[in-house]
Motif scaffolding. Structure first.
Motif, PDB file in Angstrom:
ATOM      1  N   LYS A  24      -2.425 -47.454  52.571  1.00  0.00           N
ATOM      2  CA  LYS A  24      -1.715 -46.188  52.422  1.00  0.00           C
ATOM      3  C   LYS A  24      -1.618 -45.843  50.934  1.00  0.00           C
ATOM      4  O   LYS A  24      -1.577 -46.731  50.092  1.00  0.00           O
ATOM      5  CB  LYS A  24      -0.312 -46.296  53.024  1.00  0.00           C
ATOM      6  CG  LYS A  24      -0.310 -46.520  54.544  1.00  0.00           C
ATOM      7  CD  LYS A  24      -0.649 -45.242  55.282  1.00  0.00           C
ATOM      8  CE  LYS A  24      -1.025 -45.445  56.740  1.00  0.00           C
ATOM      9  NZ  LYS A  24       0.103 -45.484  57.635  1.00  0.00           N
ATOM     10  N   GLN A  25      -1.567 -44.557  50.671  1.00  0.00           N
ATOM     11  CA  GLN A  25      -1.457 -44.095  49.278  1.00  0.00           C
ATOM     12  C   GLN A  25      -0.181 -43.260  49.118  1.00  0.00           C
ATOM     13  O   GLN A  25       0.149 -42.475  49.991  1.00  0.00           O
ATOM     14  CB  GLN A  25      -2.657 -43.216  48.916  1.00  0.00           C
ATOM     15  CG  GLN A  25      -3.986 -43.941  48.880  1.00  0.00           C
ATOM     16  CD  GLN A  25      -4.126 -44.838  47.668  1.00  0.00           C
ATOM     17  OE1 GLN A  25      -3.641 -44.520  46.603  1.00  0.00           O
ATOM     18  NE2 GLN A  25      -4.778 -45.987  47.854  1.00  0.00           N
ATOM     19  N   PRO A  26       0.494 -43.415  47.982  1.00  0.00           N
ATOM     20  CA  PRO A  26       1.689 -42.602  47.779  1.00  0.00           C
ATOM     21  C   PRO A  26       1.342 -41.128  47.557  1.00  0.00           C
ATOM     22  O   PRO A  26       0.231 -40.814  47.128  1.00  0.00           O
ATOM     23  CB  PRO A  26       2.315 -43.200  46.514  1.00  0.00           C
ATOM     24  CG  PRO A  26       1.226 -43.931  45.836  1.00  0.00           C
ATOM     25  CD  PRO A  26       0.235 -44.336  46.882  1.00  0.00           C
ATOM     26  N   THR A  27       2.283 -40.245  47.866  1.00  0.00           N
ATOM     27  CA  THR A  27       2.028 -38.818  47.670  1.00  0.00           C
ATOM     28  C   THR A  27       2.707 -38.258  46.433  1.00  0.00           C
ATOM     29  O   THR A  27       2.210 -37.332  45.828  1.00  0.00           O
ATOM     30  CB  THR A  27       2.548 -37.990  48.867  1.00  0.00           C
ATOM     31  OG1 THR A  27       3.917 -38.329  49.066  1.00  0.00           O
ATOM     32  CG2 THR A  27       1.757 -38.281  50.115  1.00  0.00           C
ATOM     33  N   THR A  28       3.847 -38.819  46.058  1.00  0.00           N
ATOM     34  CA  THR A  28       4.584 -38.205  44.952  1.00  0.00           C
ATOM     35  C   THR A  28       4.291 -38.881  43.614  1.00  0.00           C
ATOM     36  O   THR A  28       4.903 -38.579  42.612  1.00  0.00           O
ATOM     37  CB  THR A  28       6.100 -38.250  45.204  1.00  0.00           C
ATOM     38  OG1 THR A  28       6.462 -39.604  45.488  1.00  0.00           O
ATOM     39  CG2 THR A  28       6.474 -37.384  46.366  1.00  0.00           C
ATOM     40  N   SER A  29       3.372 -39.805  43.604  1.00  0.00           N
ATOM     41  CA  SER A  29       2.953 -40.412  42.347  1.00  0.00           C
ATOM     42  C   SER A  29       1.473 -40.714  42.481  1.00  0.00           C
ATOM     43  O   SER A  29       0.922 -40.653  43.571  1.00  0.00           O
ATOM     44  CB  SER A  29       3.743 -41.696  42.094  1.00  0.00           C
ATOM     45  OG  SER A  29       3.579 -42.583  43.181  1.00  0.00           O
ATOM     46  N   SER A  30       0.832 -41.023  41.348  1.00  0.00           N
ATOM     47  CA  SER A  30      -0.583 -41.379  41.407  1.00  0.00           C
ATOM     48  C   SER A  30      -0.730 -42.841  41.095  1.00  0.00           C
ATOM     49  O   SER A  30       0.105 -43.442  40.436  1.00  0.00           O
ATOM     50  CB  SER A  30      -1.385 -40.595  40.367  1.00  0.00           C
ATOM     51  OG  SER A  30      -1.156 -39.235  40.514  1.00  0.00           O
ATOM     52  N   VAL A  31      -1.815 -43.394  41.550  1.00  0.00           N
ATOM     53  CA  VAL A  31      -2.105 -44.775  41.223  1.00  0.00           C
ATOM     54  C   VAL A  31      -2.701 -44.792  39.819  1.00  0.00           C
ATOM     55  O   VAL A  31      -3.489 -43.923  39.455  1.00  0.00           O
ATOM     56  CB  VAL A  31      -3.076 -45.356  42.249  1.00  0.00           C
ATOM     57  CG1 VAL A  31      -3.373 -46.805  41.946  1.00  0.00           C
ATOM     58  CG2 VAL A  31      -2.489 -45.199  43.640  1.00  0.00           C
ATOM     59  N   VAL A  32      -2.278 -45.734  39.009  1.00  0.00           N
ATOM     60  CA  VAL A  32      -2.627 -45.743  37.588  1.00  0.00           C
ATOM     61  C   VAL A  32      -4.132 -45.612  37.347  1.00  0.00           C
ATOM     62  O   VAL A  32      -4.571 -44.840  36.502  1.00  0.00           O
ATOM     63  CB  VAL A  32      -2.079 -47.023  36.916  1.00  0.00           C
ATOM     64  CG1 VAL A  32      -2.710 -47.217  35.551  1.00  0.00           C
ATOM     65  CG2 VAL A  32      -0.573 -46.932  36.783  1.00  0.00           C
ATOM     66  N   GLU A  33      -4.924 -46.337  38.133  1.00  0.00           N
ATOM     67  CA  GLU A  33      -6.380 -46.355  37.884  1.00  0.00           C
ATOM     68  C   GLU A  33      -7.016 -44.966  37.994  1.00  0.00           C
ATOM     69  O   GLU A  33      -8.049 -44.698  37.404  1.00  0.00           O
ATOM     70  CB  GLU A  33      -7.096 -47.295  38.858  1.00  0.00           C
ATOM     71  CG  GLU A  33      -6.694 -48.752  38.756  1.00  0.00           C
ATOM     72  CD  GLU A  33      -5.476 -49.077  39.617  1.00  0.00           C
ATOM     73  OE1 GLU A  33      -5.534 -48.835  40.836  1.00  0.00           O
ATOM     74  OE2 GLU A  33      -4.452 -49.522  39.060  1.00  0.00           O
ATOM     75  N   PHE A  35      -5.647 -42.074  37.149  1.00  0.00           N
ATOM     76  CA  PHE A  35      -5.117 -41.081  36.222  1.00  0.00           C
ATOM     77  C   PHE A  35      -5.886 -41.165  34.885  1.00  0.00           C
ATOM     78  O   PHE A  35      -6.839 -41.906  34.758  1.00  0.00           O
ATOM     79  CB  PHE A  35      -3.611 -41.313  36.050  1.00  0.00           C
ATOM     80  CG  PHE A  35      -2.906 -40.161  35.397  1.00  0.00           C
ATOM     81  CD1 PHE A  35      -2.825 -38.938  36.042  1.00  0.00           C
ATOM     82  CD2 PHE A  35      -2.349 -40.295  34.137  1.00  0.00           C
ATOM     83  CE1 PHE A  35      -2.180 -37.868  35.437  1.00  0.00           C
ATOM     84  CE2 PHE A  35      -1.705 -39.232  33.533  1.00  0.00           C
ATOM     85  CZ  PHE A  35      -1.622 -38.018  34.179  1.00  0.00           C
ATOM     86  N   TYR A  36      -5.524 -40.429  33.872  1.00  0.00           N
ATOM     87  CA  TYR A  36      -6.117 -40.443  32.532  1.00  0.00           C
ATOM     88  C   TYR A  36      -7.614 -40.161  32.574  1.00  0.00           C
ATOM     89  O   TYR A  36      -8.436 -41.036  32.304  1.00  0.00           O
ATOM     90  CB  TYR A  36      -5.864 -41.778  31.834  1.00  0.00           C
ATOM     91  CG  TYR A  36      -4.398 -42.137  31.738  1.00  0.00           C
ATOM     92  CD1 TYR A  36      -3.522 -41.365  30.980  1.00  0.00           C
ATOM     93  CD2 TYR A  36      -3.892 -43.237  32.414  1.00  0.00           C
ATOM     94  CE1 TYR A  36      -2.178 -41.688  30.895  1.00  0.00           C
ATOM     95  CE2 TYR A  36      -2.550 -43.571  32.335  1.00  0.00           C
ATOM     96  CZ  TYR A  36      -1.697 -42.794  31.590  1.00  0.00           C
ATOM     97  OH  TYR A  36      -0.379 -43.116  31.517  1.00  0.00           O
ATOM     98  N   GLN A  44      -0.367 -34.194  29.713  1.00  0.00           N
ATOM     99  CA  GLN A  44       0.787 -34.746  30.441  1.00  0.00           C
ATOM    100  C   GLN A  44       1.193 -36.105  29.874  1.00  0.00           C
ATOM    101  O   GLN A  44       2.380 -36.419  29.793  1.00  0.00           O
ATOM    102  CB  GLN A  44       0.446 -34.867  31.928  1.00  0.00           C
ATOM    103  CG  GLN A  44       0.194 -33.495  32.540  1.00  0.00           C
ATOM    104  CD  GLN A  44      -0.052 -33.557  34.031  1.00  0.00           C
ATOM    105  OE1 GLN A  44      -0.461 -34.586  34.566  1.00  0.00           O
ATOM    106  NE2 GLN A  44       0.188 -32.452  34.705  1.00  0.00           N
TER     107      GLN A  44
END
Lengths: 542, 1055
Positions: A24-33, A35-36, A44
């Motif tokens: 499962k993946q979260p919806t209100t945050s991103s997984v670090v890998e 991003f950027y 941001q």
């Protein structure tokens, strides 16, 4: 046949569930890998570093350094437990978590900056190379700001410039190394940061750290390091090289003094100039770099501004706060009556003929004086934040804090010139008198000599209650901290103020006038020392 | 290659099975055609009354019927050589061989000792006498006797080792259920399964429940593996029975009142005490003049003003059950409505409306299908309760009696604090807001919940003894919340400048899919039952919330009518939707017994959960248990006094998941990360949580040894000893600030750490006997639990600050060697009576201890003898966890009358009481201050002098044993009497049963505790970030909505 089908489907039901079922993946945050990746992500990631500046709260450097200095007492409420009064009386805290906030906020900022500095290399900057340089300059400026904040409060603290395991611990970084890291970061910003002069700065960049801010910070850091540690220079950072930065800022930044001192602060403009129309605004030429807040924002409001006003009383134009940093009578008495800064800086209840019932309002360490700088204003008996910024003055204060003011830049410029070429330096005197003449509105009070003593005296008057005085005292010691006991004293009734509203003055656990042994440093939060497993020892004298 | 092998294996298995199935079918069909005949009869009990709904089944088949309203039955059987079995709950089952008889009348004997009772274990049932774990079954009759509308309160005191405490006395509030002590910092509630589907007890009407089974030891619960660490509660809903339909209508009405009203200071007393406080601190201003005080009367009694005397409640239930030989059904409709004992403007009310349908059908010889479906609608309005903030009861206790409730001259019609003298030396402080006005303005929230929970199942008899059951269940929950907070200015510092309007809604869907093979077989005296199953769960959620400040354009307080202020368009709109948690598990269990004498069970479950990273996604949860029915051994079989004795022992491991999702995953987020650039707000993003791919299940391991005995025919006794070790709590480990991730910047990483041991004993003693027409059933239970934390990272987990009042220091925590959430603070040694006593209070070196103290101040003890009084002297002052819990129950019946009484209590726990915010001056006091405060030398040693709370000695502002009281209590939970009209009287009416009843609950409490109610369900709360905080904290009374005492009357008709 039917049963075969039934039975085999039953067995199929019992097996055959793929591994994906449990992913499962979260919806209100991103997984670090994930991003950027883009310049938008970079924006941001940079914003989040600035965001840490807004956490300044009860135990902010602004408040603490005012309380520790000879400008202000501790204040606060009589039910607040006396923490503020303890800071006022010698920086001791009985609580193991004392000073935790500045410690953690600074390292939090440093961590976010390091995260950006490490991640920016993986961002696709094609077509945005200028932005890449600018953002890196800002990230490094902010990292330097936080390191310097820590270094001033706590002395030799660990410099952190990489991303580490959560439980990693660090020894103290020697001062010369720590300050080199700070100055190198600032130098990068001075060379790569936004360099539009004030007049042509794009409005969308207001609030960002610029080349000019970095140059001013280099001077501030250099003067503090060489003063506190009694050094001539630090590697490539010499009086001459630093002087060049500050001169560049003075001559080319486009920043300047505003014409009236009182116009710099919201409340001062109302009380001294007669109305808000005389307020110079947050984005005035004198603000070289400010920590920004906004009335329309739900989230970025000034937590420290609410601390400053008189407790529980709105008397137009003075809005209420939680009673921190009452001004000492000695500071009020120091000003010449002709000096416009006297009343622009200080609210004297007696002088203005206002009755403030501090006893009922449970004001601790009532001295008869409050500072108007960054005080929230009131209209009638209503706190103005409620009118302008929403309904709760505690969570909506919005006045920007001018962290570097051009007056400070001029005075540092004068100081560096005098160190370099002596008090006879004509330009130094010009700088000094630009500040003084603005304050008096006439040249008749001008200095005739730009001596270090005159410059420091002028700094105290000009920059009072802005969180700079305490560190000016420390650096003036040139390593001889026995001088402190003549300057810093307990703020008890002997100074003529009425402290009867103070909380439990007799029960405070103050272990003596120990400024010299402590070299003026604050206590490192004991809880942090424990979490670091004893790798760092507490500052001396605690 | 592997697949090929498997297929081969299936084929072989299938072909064999096919042959056997075919043969079995052939025989069945053949016999049906050959000798089918009908037998009839009447079923009666020993007194000769006919029994309705007795199940009569041809032994070894699914062929059966049930006795009808007049007790008669008719059943087609296969022939003479068959046996019929009659079963009826509460009666001994009886086997009769048919032979040549065509009329068989059956007399059934009451099963006083419950020999043939069947209890529910995970994924099946088991004879109670063969159970090897520690489980308790509570039947419908037991918990409906109390006539409560909540299952949880009906269960209170019935099960040793299970603590059930209401979170607040407010109607509709939830309960904290703890089985065998606190075992985790992440909540301690058991897993609740309703007909196999995970759910909540709050959704159910007690009348709809057939039985509740509590699995207390790890071995019994291990079949539920990862969610069973806090025990398991299995709810079996009522099922239909073959026979003529039965309709039951039950209605009850009640009134409730506050059982123990706190006495606060009246106006005159209040003003006097406030003056005394000012005088004691040498204040320049004494707030009230003597003339002013002399003119005062009683003032406002705030608690009295807010009371809702004789708060009414009602409850209605209609249930219909029935069915034919092949199909049975059960349908019910229920409604209840409760008012709180504080119900200002209907703000403390609860309504529940629900219906339930289930049916079961033997659609083929080998196939049974059925379904359960429950719909519940709940509506509650609620005043703020719980922690010190937003707590209306505390507002009432704090408020000054000088403020009038209403004032027609004020802008809002409510009374407000006025200065008592010209220089405004009183009033104008936070504590002087009108709490009734606040109730009017603030507590306007309405919660509505609609829950649908149900499952559909099929059971296939593949071979004799081999069954397959597939069960698909789902819960669908909708909730919405609306509130409108009016603008108000209660004091210059307590205000809401603009009204707020809020609407929010949420939907959750979860399914649960079980597929289980079971195989049961006798080999001579050996008997074995094995199950093998798979469980899959998944779900989705959706939620939305919006809040707006502004003024209404039209009257109705809905969001669309809100006109936002022109200066600030303050809006909050937030929402989230996504997938829920998924779980996938295999499980198996083998139970074996030899001649019902030697018993053994092993089970294993493998759970997978989406709440973990790949490294520890799966957990294994094994269990072993064994039993020995000693009374079956030859040396005891002849015993005259011992009827039954079973020794049992079990060991098992259970798990617990993280309280929240994605705790193992490295994430970046944007909450509270904005900054103003260029005059506008930019969004910031940075890491919020660090990866811990090694995060694993919390593990609980438990040994249980016990025995069940029946002796002298009428007595039963059960004993259990257990030891439970619960470790690897999923918690955040504080890391140093230099990491940059601690505190505001991000969240401390989650790790597994900690260990708490619970050990204890449980006793359950019962006596049940019929003396002619008089029936008596007495039972008593007692449990002892010891809770010790044996391991904590960095040896301590700190409790929150500001729990008792703003700025209050921490006073509970978790520390090695101490019970969870123990209270700690300064030990006091009375009150300083004279100045000499203060100066003479010196350490060994002669240095004075409490220099700043004045006579009347609290004297503290230097417990560690280091010559100083500071934080290091704080010691354990109390334990919120009881040592002993007990329950006592009486049931008696004579002819149509019955009587029951439930007593419940606990000892050995302490309560921290703080009704007064000790950081300020003006809050009111409870009237015990009049006698307990120090007023001069020799006056008292109990409480210090009253002050404005700014005295140097911090009498109340340093936490000490002044706050701690013993919480032992004994409560008569309920007394119930009922009368069943004689059946002979009802015969002509068609009514089978007509019962009237009355009961009184919470009638009497024996306690030394001086607060309102010693039964305090304070506990976990959600902090401002929505995070569960201090789930282990308990025994804290900051103003607790007390449980009401209630009188109830009702009727129950069956026809």
């Amino acid at each position: 046949m039917k049963r075969i089908i039934i039975l085999s489907s039953l067995i199929l039901l019992m097996i055959g569930c793929s591994e994906d079922f449990l992913e499962k993946q979260p919806t209100t945050s991103s997984v670090v890998e994930n991003f950027y990746q883009s310049p938008e992500d970079a924006t941001q990631a940079i914003t989040t570093i600035y965001n840490m500046l807004t956490y300044e709260d009860w135990w902010s450097k602004f408040i603490l350094s005012n309380q520790a200095s000879d400008d202000c007492a501790g204040g606060g409420g009589s039910g607040d437990g006396g923490g503020y009064q303890i800071t006022d009386r010698g920086l001791t805290q009985t609580s193991t978590t004392a000073n935790k906030e500045p410690w953690r906020f600074c390292y939090g900022l440093i961590y976010r900056a390091n995260t950006y500095i490490q991640a920016e290399t993986q961002i696709d900057w094609t077509g945005n190379e200028g932005l890449k340089k600018q953002y890196l300059a800002e990230a490094r400026f902010l990292r330097a700001y936080a390191h310097f904040y820590l270094a001033q409060m706590f002395g030799e603290v660990p410099a952190v410039t990489t991303i580490n395991a959560p439980d990693a611990v660090f020894p103290r970084t020697p001062a010369s190394e720590l300050y080199t890291i700070i100055l190198d970061d600032l130098k990068y910003c001075a060379e790569n940061g936004l360099s539009d002069p004030y007049s042509s700065m794009k409005s969308e960049n207001w609030g960002r750290a610029t080349k000019w801010a970095a140059e001013a910070m280099i001077a501030r850091v250099f003067l503090y390091y060489t003063g506190y540690y009694n050094q001539e220079s630090l590697g490539e950072y010499t009086v001459a090289s630093v002087s060049n930065y500050i001169e560049d800022c003075i001559n080319n930044s486009g920043h300047d003094l505003v014409s009236q001192y009182a116009s710099l602060w919201y409340v001062s403009a109302r009380s001294e100039l007669g109305g808000l129309q005389y307020y110079a605004g947050e984005r005035n030429p004198e603000a070289v770099w400010s920590i920004t807040y906004d009335a329309s924002s739900n989230l970025t409001w000034s937590k420290l501004q609410r601390m400053i006003g008189p407790r529980n009383t709105n008397i137009e134009p003075y809005g209420n706060g939680w009673g921190a940093i009452p001004v000492l009578p000695s500071l009020w008495n120091l000003y010449n009556d002709a000096d416009s800064r006297k009343k622009a800086t200080i609210l004297s209840w007696d002088d203005e003929g206002i009755v403030y019932d501090y006893n009922t309002q449970q004001q601790a360490q009532y001295s008869g004086y409050n500072t108007k700088k960054y005080m929230i204003s009131a209209t009638g008996t209503t706190n103005e934040v409620e009118i302008l910024g929403g309904k709760d003055w505690q969570t909506k204060a919005y006045e920007d804090i001018m962290t570097i003011r051009f007056a400070d830049v001029l005075l540092m410029g004068a100081e560096l010139r005098v160190i370099k070429s002596g008090a006879a330096d004509g330009t130094a005197l010009t700088y000094l008198n630009r500040v003084r003449q603005r304050a008096f509105g006439s040249a008749s009070y001008n200095y005739t000599s730009a001596s270090i003593e005159n410059i420091m005296a002028e700094r105290r008057l000009e920059l009072a209650c802005e969180g700079l005085r305490y560190y000016d005292i420390l650096r003036s010691c040139k390593g001889d901290f026995s001088k402190l006991s003549g300057i810093l004293t307990y703020n008890d009734e002997s100074d003529g103020a009425d402290y009867s509203g103070s909380a439990e003055t007799s029960s405070l656990d103050v272990d003596g006038n120990n400024f010299a042994a402590r070299k003026g440093l604050f206590q490192i939060p004991q809880s942090e020392l424990e979490l670091m497993g004893g790798i760092i020892e507490q500052n001396p004298g605690f | 290659m592997k697949e090929k092998l498997n297929l081969k294996w299936y084929k072989r298995l299938l072909s064999k099975r096919m042959t056997m199935l075919f043969l079995a079918n052939f025989f069945v069909c053949f016999s049906l055609y050959a000798q089918q005949r009908t037998i009839t009869g009447t079923v009666r009990d020993v007194t000769g009354e006919t029994l309705v709904g007795v199940n009569i089944v041809e032994k070894g088949t699914t062929n059966g019927t049930a006795s009808s309203i007049d007790g008669t039955y008719s059943l087609k059987v296969a022939g003479n050589n068959t046996t019929i079995t009659a079963n009826y709950i509460g009666y001994k089952s009886i086997d009769i061989s048919v032979g040549g008889q065509s009329v068989i009348d059956i007399t059934m004997d009451k099963d006083v000792l419950g020999i043939d009772e069947v209890v529910v274990v995970g994924y099946g049932v088991q004879k109670k006498k063969l159970v090897t774990g520690a489980t308790v079954q509570i039947k419908n009759e037991e918990f409906t006797k109390n006539n409560t509308t909540r299952v949880e309160s009906a269960l209170q005191g019935l099960t040793p080792g299970m603590s059930i405490v209401k979170q607040s006395g407010q109607p509709g509030s939830d309960f904290n259920i703890t089985i065998r002590g606190l075992s985790s910092i992440n909540g301690n509630g058991p897993l609740v399964l309703i007909d196999g589907v995970p759910g909540s007890l709050s959704m159910l009407n007690p009348s709809d429940i057939e039985s509740i089974d509590v699995l207390k030891d790890a071995a019994s619960a291990a079949i539920y593996g990862s969610r069973a660490a806090n025990g398991v509660i299995l709810v079996t809903s009522k099922k239909g029975k073959a026979g003529e339909a039965q309709i039951t209508y039950d209605a009850s009405f009640s009134i409730s009142n506050l059982s123990n009203k706190l006495d606060m200071l009246n106006a005159k007393e209040y003003a006097t005490i406030m003056n005394e406080a000012a005088t004691n601190e040498n204040s320049k201003v004494i707030p009230y003049s003597q003339d002013y005080i002399d003119a005062l009367g009683e003032g406002t009694d705030w608690i009295g003003e807010a009371l809702n005397e004789n708060a009414p409640s009602q409850s209605h239930y209609i249930g219909i059950t029935g069915g034919s030989e092949k199909s049975t059904y059960s349908i019910s409709l229920s409604y209840n409505n409760e008012e709180g004992i504080f119900n200002f403007e209907n703000k403390s009310e609860f309504q529940r409306l629900g219906f339930r349908v289930n049916s079961e059908h033997q659609v083929k010889k080998y196939l049974k299908i059925g379904e359960n479906l429950t719909y519940t609608h709940r509506r509650s309005t609620s005043m703020g309760t719980g922690n010190q903030y937003n707590n209306f009861l505390r507002d009432l206790m704090v408020a000054s009696p000088l403020i009038p409730v209403y004032d027609e001259n004020s802008y809002d019609g409510f009374g407000h604090a006025k200065a008592a003298n010209s220089n405004k030396q009183n009033g104008d402080v936070d504590a002087q807001s009108n709490p009734i006005a606040r109730m009017h303005n603030d507590f306007n929230g309405i919660n509505k919940y609609d829950d649908i929970i149900g499952d559909i199942y099929a059971e296939i008899q593949i071979l004799p003894g081999l069954k397959f059951r597939t069960d698909f269940g789902a819960t669908l929950g909708f909730s919405n919340y609306t509130s409108a907070t009016d603008s108000s200015t209660l004091t210059p510092y307590t205000y809401n400048k603009k009204p707020d309007y809020e609407q929010k809604m949420a939907r959750t869907f979860n399914y649960n899919f079980d597929n289980v093979f079971s195989y049961e077989k006798d080999f001579g005296k050996h008997h074995a039952l094995a199950i093998l199953g798979v469980n899959a769960q998944d779900g989705t959620y959706f939620n939305m919330r919006s809040v707006r400040e502004g003024y209404l354009q039209n009257a109705a307080p809905v969001l669309s009518n809100v006109k936002a202020d022109t200066l600030v368009a303050s809006y909050t709109v937030e929402g989230d939707f996504g997938e829920g948690d998924s779980r996938f598990s295999y499980f198996g269990r083998v139970s074996y017994d030899f001649d019902e004498k030697y018993l053994a069970t092993v089970s294993l479950r493998r759970d997978g959960s989406s709440r973990f990273g790949k490294n520890f996604r799966y957990g294994y949860f094994p269990s072993l248990s064994a039993g020995w029915v000693i009374s079956k051994e030859s040396f005891l079989e002849t015993s005259t006094w011992l009827d039954f004795l079973k020794l049992r022992a079990s060991w098992g491991q259970n798990g617990k998941e993280p309280a929240e999702k994605f705790q193992y995953m490295a994430q970046v987020g944007s909450d509270d990360r904005e900054y103003i650039i260029g005059g506008g707000e930019l969004i910031g993003v940075s890491p919020i949580l660090f990866a811990n791919p090694d995060l694993k299940w919390e593990a609980s391991e438990q040994i249980n040894v016990g025995f069940d005995a029946r002796f002298l025919k009428d007595f039963r006794f059960a004993f259990d000893w257990y030891q439970k070790s619960s470790k690897d709590w999923i918690m955040q480990k504080p890391v140093a600030g230099v990491s940059g991730i601690a505190g505001v910047s991000a969240t401390d990483p989650y790790v597994n750490a900690g260990n708490v041991k619970n050990s204890g004993v449980e006793l359950d003693l019962g006596f049940q006997k019929e003396f002619g027409k008089f029936y008596l059933d007495l039972s008593a239970n007692l449990s002892y639990n010891k809770n010790v934390v044996t391991e904590v990272p960095d040896s301590i987990i700190h409790g929150s600050e500001s729990v008792l009042y703003n700025g209050a220091s921490e006073f509970y925590q978790i520390r090695e060697g101490m019970p969870m959430g123990y209270f700690f603070g300064h030990k006091t040694a009375g009150i300083f009576q004279t100045p000499e006593e203060i100066t003479n209070y010196v350490n060994e070196a002669g240095k004075q201890y409490q220099k700043a103290a004045k006579p009347g101040d609290v004297k503290r003890v230097d417990t560690n003898n280091d010559g100083l009084i500071n934080d290091k002297d704080k010691v354990m002052l109390g334990n919120p966890n009881p040592d002993f819990m007990f329950g006592f129950k009486v049931n008696a019946a004579y002819k149509g009358f019955d009587f029951s009484m439930n007593i419940q209590g606990q000892t050995g726990n302490q309560i921290v009481k703080c009704y007064r915010p000790q950081e300020t001056y003006y809050p009111n006091y409870t009237s015990d201050i009049l006698t307990n405060r120090w007023t001069g030398e020799g006056s008292t040693n109990r409480y210090p002098r009253v002050t404005k709370n700014t005295e140097a000695n911090k009498n109340w502002r340093e936490f000490s044993d002044l706050y701690v009281e013993d919480g032992d209590y004994l409560k008569i939970k309920s007394i119930n009497i009922g009368y069943d009209l004689k059946q002979s009287l009802l015969k002509k009416t068609g009514i089978q049963k007509f019962r009237i009843y009355a009961s009184a609950t919470n009638l009497f409490t024996l306690t030394k505790y001086t607060g309102m109610d010693p039964e305090i369900g304070y506990g976990a709360y959600y902090n401002s970030d929505g995070k569960l905080t201090d789930a282990y904290a308990s025994g804290i009374d900051v103003g607790f909505y007390p449980t009401a005492s209630t009188y109830l009357f009702g009727i129950n008709v069956t026809f």
